[in-house]
Write an enzyme that holds these catalytic residues in place. Sequence first.
Site: not given
Length: 224
Positions: A41, A70, A141, A146-149, A177-178, A198-199
């Site tokens: 990013m 990515h 997406m 832009g952000f995780g979580g 994403g998610g 991710g998380s």
Amino acid sequence: MTFDRSVKIAPSILSADFANFGLECEAIEAQGADWVHVDVMDGHFVPNITFGPATCAAIRPHIKGVMDVHLMIAPVDPYIDAFAQAGADFITAHVEAGPHIHRTLQAIRGAGAKAGVALNPGTPASAIEDLMDDIDLICVMTVNPGFGGQKFIPLANKIAKLRDMVGDREVHIEIDGGVTPATAPGCVAAGADVLVAGSAVFKGGSVSNPDVYGQNIRAIRDAI
């Protein structure tokens, strides 16, 4: 790299311990990760800054399998060679990041990497229908980049449309994403075969307690 449509789990190191990237990559692979997903990013195309080619080059020796890079950056083209030289197996650019996505995809393949194209949640599947023969991966997406979580945005109809467009081509459909055990089954049922998490993979674990990563990866696999 042999193509297959079995479901692959690609943990995003955006959720890893930044001070231990090499060990984190080794840990998730040892615990069953298929690919390692690297979210780049630039603070311009998306409202966050992460890392660049030097980080990819540093972690490449610690990754036995696929490094999936990515690029959430604009412009993309000036940086393609650097990420390819850093060892990226896949380089994915956003269709929204510039006016000449076809040229970008050609440049990625020309640099020796597999070419991916990413679609933001608000971008329709039709935006890439004329690119099917020029891509190796479609990244859908399911959050705004832009952000995780972030909370998952359900886009099963879009995923299914893309799967129909792909047909019998050797093109992966990736969800980013998610992704959790709750959201993964619907994505796979709609046609996805790569799940970026991710998380959902890294939560509760660490390089000193990597078994948790394996438990989290298995939970996603078991759900699908």
